[in-house]
Design a protein around this motif. Structure first.
Motif, PDB file in Angstrom:
ATOM      1  N   ASN A 439     -25.671 -45.585  -3.644  1.00 47.31           N
ATOM      2  CA  ASN A 439     -25.020 -44.524  -4.406  1.00 47.31           C
ATOM      3  C   ASN A 439     -24.031 -43.786  -3.506  1.00 47.31           C
ATOM      4  N   THR A 440     -23.384 -42.784  -4.054  1.00 51.13           N
ATOM      5  CA  THR A 440     -22.336 -42.079  -3.313  1.00 51.13           C
ATOM      6  C   THR A 440     -22.852 -41.467  -2.008  1.00 51.13           C
ATOM      7  N   LYS A 441     -24.038 -40.877  -2.059  1.00 51.43           N
ATOM      8  CA  LYS A 441     -24.609 -40.254  -0.865  1.00 51.43           C
ATOM      9  C   LYS A 441     -24.861 -41.293   0.221  1.00 51.43           C
ATOM     10  N   GLN A 442     -25.378 -42.438  -0.172  1.00 51.01           N
ATOM     11  CA  GLN A 442     -25.675 -43.490   0.803  1.00 51.01           C
ATOM     12  C   GLN A 442     -24.398 -44.130   1.356  1.00 51.01           C
ATOM     13  N   ARG A 444     -21.640 -42.514   1.909  1.00 50.94           N
ATOM     14  CA  ARG A 444     -21.154 -41.580   2.925  1.00 50.94           C
ATOM     15  C   ARG A 444     -21.950 -41.728   4.228  1.00 50.94           C
ATOM     16  N   ALA A 445     -23.238 -42.066   4.107  1.00 47.50           N
ATOM     17  CA  ALA A 445     -24.095 -42.168   5.291  1.00 47.50           C
ATOM     18  C   ALA A 445     -23.895 -43.478   6.043  1.00 47.50           C
ATOM     19  N   TYR A 446     -23.680 -44.586   5.311  1.00 48.39           N
ATOM     20  CA  TYR A 446     -23.676 -45.911   5.945  1.00 48.39           C
ATOM     21  C   TYR A 446     -22.292 -46.566   6.017  1.00 48.39           C
ATOM     22  N   LYS A 448     -19.233 -45.068   7.276  1.00 45.65           N
ATOM     23  CA  LYS A 448     -18.344 -44.139   7.965  1.00 45.65           C
ATOM     24  C   LYS A 448     -17.151 -44.876   8.560  1.00 45.65           C
ATOM     25  N   ASP A 472     -14.969 -45.992  -3.631  1.00 44.43           N
ATOM     26  CA  ASP A 472     -16.341 -46.329  -3.253  1.00 44.43           C
ATOM     27  C   ASP A 472     -16.565 -47.827  -3.229  1.00 44.43           C
ATOM     28  N   LYS A 476     -18.009 -50.126  -0.087  1.00 44.27           N
ATOM     29  CA  LYS A 476     -19.211 -50.969  -0.168  1.00 44.27           C
ATOM     30  C   LYS A 476     -18.905 -52.412   0.213  1.00 44.27           C
TER      31      LYS A 476
END
Length: 511
Positions: A439-442, A444-446, A448, A472, A476
């Motif tokens: 998802n969007t949060k993940q 942003r985390a993975y 970068k 996004d 991905k």
């Protein structure tokens, strides 16, 4: 005399044990209660003929049969054997000692032979969970039921075999399956292999990326460019199924009766429904709920050829299953949930005439026709497809060369390695196993980016007029490309390649 015997009902992909109570008393009549459907109500005719042809009979007394729980609707002809043995036991024509330790199912022919049933695997799982000693069922279903451990499975061909088993203590032959051996057989020899594909190196690369990250993909190209051929070979490069995935997949196919004379399914399913399919056939449901094509594609590939030819309403019902990886069917009397974690592979012509992106063919469609044609596919649906790739016809010199391309087995090794990297990365997350599920949060985390990569992506979005939804998706896909190279950091090369796979977001395709 009252006798209890046990059968099972499949609801969704789960089974529920049904207690069949048979009482025989003074009087005349045949009363079947407990919400049976017409197929069960007609069973007394099949049972009477089968017993008569094997030297037994339905007693001329008052027979009352209750199928409990009485408020749950029962359907199908698979209760014939259960009812017949209950009647024989209650009328003292056979010994009933130990009959309650077995779960018994099967459809009777008039000569007493058994026809296969649906849902043998979920029934066997439920029987094992509830502590039954064994499961007696038609021989055609014995292999799939025998997948379940700690449960004696007996496949029979005629009712006389099970009568002799209880009445005369004649042993039945137990079906025993080595589940792991069944799972690992024939894993390395796919039916369709990428080595047969001439040329199309860039498309094969794209398919490898899609397989490595579990990304949905759409192929856009003129007729005869190889879209369908490529799509059929995608399952051959997907990572081998885990034992858990194989059990899940077999369970779903068992419910619709597609695992006859088979054990465990160890190949990922590939489903390709016709474009005239209805929404119920695609997502599942109906008066008696059944899994649809998207659930039959669970852990595999759903291929929609000529995507704009499908009814728009049919395509729209896929939006929620694509996002949630499961589909919930809600009706007034029931709610069932089917798993539907699949890769969507779609293909389409680039224009009504089919040759918009073919450099050797004239454009015959007007801009209005193009817009109307592309408008058949909604933005929200395209938003769930990570990779858009143009497929062009293979030139003659490529078609005529003898050299074979890289095999599916070699490609799958790289894909499997990339998936292993993702499995480790998402080990602490509950519902994320590969990059497409982030998802969007993940993201942003993975995913970068360094400053140079950010600038490259910014310039590409401005110059190519990429939509916001492409952002996004590009990240991905770039993450997957980096995983294939076993690189932790996403660099500009990964971003540049991922940008190429957003054809339909560019101005001139969808406006």
């Amino acid at each position: 005399m009252l006798t209890k015997i046990f059968g099972s009902a499949v609801f969704g992909v789960e089974a529920t044990t049904i207690t069949v109570e048979v009482n025989i008393d003074k009087g005349i009549g045949y009363h079947l209660v407990g919400l049976p459907d017409n197929a069960i109500k007609e069973s007394n005719y099949r049972i009477a003929a089968a017993l008569q042809n094997n030297g037994y009979k339905i007693p001329g007394k008052k027979i009352t049969i209750n199928m409990a729980p009485a408020d749950m609707r029962k359907e199908g002809s698979a209760y014939d054997l259960t009812l017949a043995l209950g009647i024989l036991a209650a009328s003292n024509q056979i010994k009933s000692e130990g009959i309650e330790k077995y779960l018994i199912m099967g459809e009777l022919s008039l000569d007493g032979s058994l026809q296969p049933i649906k849902g043998a695997l979920p029934i066997a799982i439920k029987a094992q969970e509830e502590g039954f000693k064994g499961f007696i069922l038609p021989k055609q279903n014995a292999k799939e039921a025998a997948i379940v451990g700690d449960l004696e499975v007996y496949g029979i061909e005629n009712i006389i075999e099970v009568i002799d088993f209880f009445d005369k203590q004649k042993p039945l032959e137990q079906t025993i399956i080595d589940t792991r051996a069944e799972f690992y057989k024939s894993l390395e020899f796919p039916e369709f292999d990428f080595s047969d594909v001439k040329g199309q190196e860039s498309i094969k690369r794209c398919m490898e990326i899609a397989a490595a990250g579990g990304h949905n993909i759409i192929l856009i190209g003129p007729p005869g460019s190889g879209k369908t051929m490529l799509a059929k070979r995608l399952p051959s490069i997907l990572p081998p199924m885990t034992l858990h995935e194989a059990l899940e997949t077999t369970k779903i196919h068992s419910v619709v009766g597609k695992v006859k004379n088979m054990g465990l399914m160890n190949q990922r399913p590939f489903r390709s429904p016709h474009h005239t399919i209805s929404d119920v056939a695609l997502v599942g449901g109906g008066a008696y709920p059944q899994p649809g094509e998207i659930s039959l594609s669970h852990n595999g590939v759903l291929f929609l050829d000529e995507l704009p030819e499908f009814k728009r309403g049919v395509l729209e019902v896929m939006r929620q299953p694509l996002e949630d990886r499961e589909v919930t069917i809600s009706r007034a009397r029931f709610t069932v949930t089917y798993p539907s974690s699949f890769m969507l592979v779609a293909s389409m012509n680039p224009s009504p005439g089919g040759y918009f992106n073919d450099p050797d063919a004239p454009v015959t469609s007007s801009p209005a026709e193009m817009q109307r044609y592309m408008g058949k596919i909604s933005g929200p649906l395209l938003d769930r497809i990570d990779i858009h790739i143009e497929v062009t016809p293979v030139p003659f010199d490529k078609l005529s060369e003898d050299r074979k391309g890289e095999s599916s087995v070699a490609i799958r090794k790289r894909v499997t390695k990339a998936r292993e990297v993702q499995t480790q990365r998402f080990a602490t997350l509950e519902n994320v196993h590969y990059n497409a599920q982030m998802n969007t949060k993940q993201i942003r985390a993975y995913c970068k980016l360094d400053d140079a990569s950010k600038e490259l992506l910014k310039n590409a979005m401005e110059r190519l007029n990429l939509s916001a939804r492409a952002y996004d998706r590009i990240l991905k896909v770039a993450r997957t490309i980096a995983d294939l190279e076993n690189t932790e950091a996403i660099n500009g090369t990964h971003i540049a390649e991922a940008i190429q796979y957003r054809s339909l977001d560019r101005e001139g395709w969808l406006g």
